[in-house]
Design a protein around this motif. Sequence first.
Motif, PDB file in Angstrom:
ATOM      1  N   GLU A 151       0.523  -1.333   0.099  1.00  0.00           N
ATOM      2  CA  GLU A 151       0.211   0.110  -0.321  1.00  0.00           C
ATOM      3  C   GLU A 151       0.299   1.186   0.073  1.00  0.00           C
ATOM      4  O   GLU A 151       0.460   2.133  -0.748  1.00  0.00           O
ATOM      5  CB  GLU A 151      -0.835  -0.363   1.060  1.00  0.00           C
ATOM      6  CG  GLU A 151      -1.951  -0.946   1.383  1.00  0.00           C
ATOM      7  CD  GLU A 151      -2.752  -0.916   2.822  1.00  0.00           C
ATOM      8  OE1 GLU A 151      -2.085  -0.459   3.287  1.00  0.00           O
ATOM      9  OE2 GLU A 151      -4.106  -2.185   2.949  1.00  0.00           O
ATOM     10  N   ARG A 152       1.886   1.382   0.353  1.00  0.00           N
ATOM     11  CA  ARG A 152       2.292   2.391   0.647  1.00  0.00           C
ATOM     12  C   ARG A 152       4.499   2.113  -0.799  1.00  0.00           C
ATOM     13  O   ARG A 152       5.248   3.138  -0.489  1.00  0.00           O
ATOM     14  CB  ARG A 152       3.496   2.364   1.958  1.00  0.00           C
ATOM     15  CG  ARG A 152       2.507   2.683   2.918  1.00  0.00           C
ATOM     16  CD  ARG A 152       2.587   2.299   4.445  1.00  0.00           C
ATOM     17  NE  ARG A 152       1.615   2.203   4.985  1.00  0.00           N
ATOM     18  CZ  ARG A 152       0.614   1.925   5.324  1.00  0.00           C
ATOM     19  NH1 ARG A 152      -0.074   0.941   4.410  1.00  0.00           N
ATOM     20  NH2 ARG A 152      -0.557   2.321   5.865  1.00  0.00           N
ATOM     21  N   LEU A 153       3.945   1.592  -1.156  1.00  0.00           N
ATOM     22  CA  LEU A 153       5.668   1.113  -1.739  1.00  0.00           C
ATOM     23  C   LEU A 153       5.412   0.488  -3.465  1.00  0.00           C
ATOM     24  O   LEU A 153       4.321  -0.114  -3.392  1.00  0.00           O
ATOM     25  CB  LEU A 153       6.725   0.260  -1.014  1.00  0.00           C
ATOM     26  CG  LEU A 153       7.489   0.433  -0.067  1.00  0.00           C
ATOM     27  CD1 LEU A 153       8.572  -0.161   0.749  1.00  0.00           C
ATOM     28  CD2 LEU A 153       8.265   1.725   0.053  1.00  0.00           C
ATOM     29  N   ALA A 154       6.332   0.860  -3.973  1.00  0.00           N
ATOM     30  CA  ALA A 154       6.064   0.317  -5.714  1.00  0.00           C
ATOM     31  C   ALA A 154       6.304  -1.373  -5.571  1.00  0.00           C
ATOM     32  O   ALA A 154       6.984  -1.241  -4.878  1.00  0.00           O
ATOM     33  CB  ALA A 154       7.420   0.997  -6.259  1.00  0.00           C
ATOM     34  N   HIS A 155       5.406  -1.327  -6.367  1.00  0.00           N
ATOM     35  CA  HIS A 155       5.684  -3.090  -6.395  1.00  0.00           C
ATOM     36  C   HIS A 155       7.204  -3.221  -6.127  1.00  0.00           C
ATOM     37  O   HIS A 155       7.605  -4.404  -5.437  1.00  0.00           O
ATOM     38  CB  HIS A 155       4.710  -4.169  -7.862  1.00  0.00           C
ATOM     39  CG  HIS A 155       4.908  -4.979  -7.176  1.00  0.00           C
ATOM     40  ND1 HIS A 155       3.893  -5.913  -5.479  1.00  0.00           N
ATOM     41  CD2 HIS A 155       5.243  -6.158  -8.062  1.00  0.00           C
ATOM     42  CE1 HIS A 155       3.620  -6.776  -6.492  1.00  0.00           C
ATOM     43  NE2 HIS A 155       4.637  -6.983  -7.485  1.00  0.00           N
TER      44      HIS A 155
END
Length: 537
Positions: free
Chosen positions: A494-498
């Motif tokens: 939810e908070r970082l690039a995959h």
Amino acid sequence: MLEDVAPFAPATFLRQQVEAHPEAPMLLAGDDQRTWAEFASRAAQVAQALRAEGVGPGDRVAFVDRNGLPHFETLFGCALLGAVHVAVNWRLAPGEVGAVLADAQARVVVADPGAGGVGGRLLPDQLAATGARRLVLLGPLPEGSAPDVPVVGYEAWLADRPAEDPGHQPALAEPAIQLYTSGTTGQPKGVVLSQANLATAMATARRVFGIRADTVSLVAMPLFHIGGIGWALAAMSQGGTSVVLRDVDPGVVLDLVERHRVTETFVVPAVLMALLAHPRIQDADLSSLRTVFYGASPIAEDVLVRCLDRFGCGFAQLYGMTETTGAITMLAPEDHDPSGPRRHLLRSAGRPLPGVELRVVDPADGRLLPPGQVGEVQTRSPFTMLGYFRKPEETAATIDPEGWLRTGDAGSLDEEGYLFLHDRIKDMIVSGGENVYPAEVENVLLGHPQVADAAVIGVPDDRWGETVKAVVVPAPGAPPADELAPALLAYCRERLAHYKCPTSVDLVPSLPRNPTGKVLKRVLREPYWQGHERRIR
């Protein structure tokens, strides 16, 4: 500029402070206290004892023990004589201690045989490789030990020595102290710091850090680390009082702050986390604190915000390394504003100190990178070491002919000159051609309420080359692994690039750290990379 800092060389400022206020308190360690005059007498006795052993300017004297008065007495005794003080990490394994002592070629070794890796019957073998002329004991040798060099107790060694300053006048270019790198990536190297390095750092403490004569400094870091000895010397150089902590205990830290009305200290983030978790933190009287300096390892933004709220004083981050005599950048107290429009600066290591140049280059080709782009941080300043002891090739690989020192840290500079650190270059994870900096992922994980500590490493992956793994210490009361691990993976997504997100989570009771609080990622990576081509660094 060197003429301006000359008064801050250790031998010089000791003599000046004794002349200015001989009966003022200088050092407190446990139940022991020394005034400037008392301490100077002891340091002079050490100098005379060393001279009787044939030690002279430039000779090495090794010290192996926890924080305490003998460490400072030996250091300043060396300074008054012109010898080089070598602080050895007492927590190292016996073979590692022996390797450091052999590398240093100390003429005299002052040691507590019961301190860390020096214990047992290995001490005589370690000394045999150093060529030491004398072993000075701070405690009893184990029964049955028979060193090949003359042995004497510390107090007996000093007992008949006159308290006469031998009067060595230090040249700024000469070596002053030798500290060893942590060895997290290989064999420790002896970092030789000059009188000018130390004097410039001490002058900066006055001009920039606000250290002054009324400072009461808590020395909580180990003295074999630049964050310990450099910080201790800062208050001493201004005539302040230093309260020395032998071992870090959060309850003792709070007690000493209250009892001695500590005004400034320097600690690693791990200590701040321990203080926040201590039951006494809610009612401890911290009103004497003016500034808490922190650094030496990354700090989670959430931890920093909680510290600002509870401590009620200024906070300043320092970034540097042993090779730069400690700090070269500072994030000033006024830049710590979690509710303002510049909250993002909490993730910064600050701006260069006066006299420090910083640049960011492409580690592959040395090309200078513009603001915002991540590369290797390099620095040039009067703080840069003389070099690694007896290692000219390693020195040349670290400092180029123009004086630029390669820090090995990955970072970027913004348009205002603030430095943002991403990680060690060696710790960067390359997954499917994308660069992942573990510190960014760790900062996200540490924001989760059920995470007490976290480290991120790269592990082998058949498809991507390597992939991201999180190693997490659960907070008290956290759910079991089969619930917490998937929750943390979802939290990161939810908070970082995959491509930055962990693909797996391991839960452990604690993370391996060196004495300065840095996570030993080489230790964490090693089990996963056995049998693979990637070298474990």
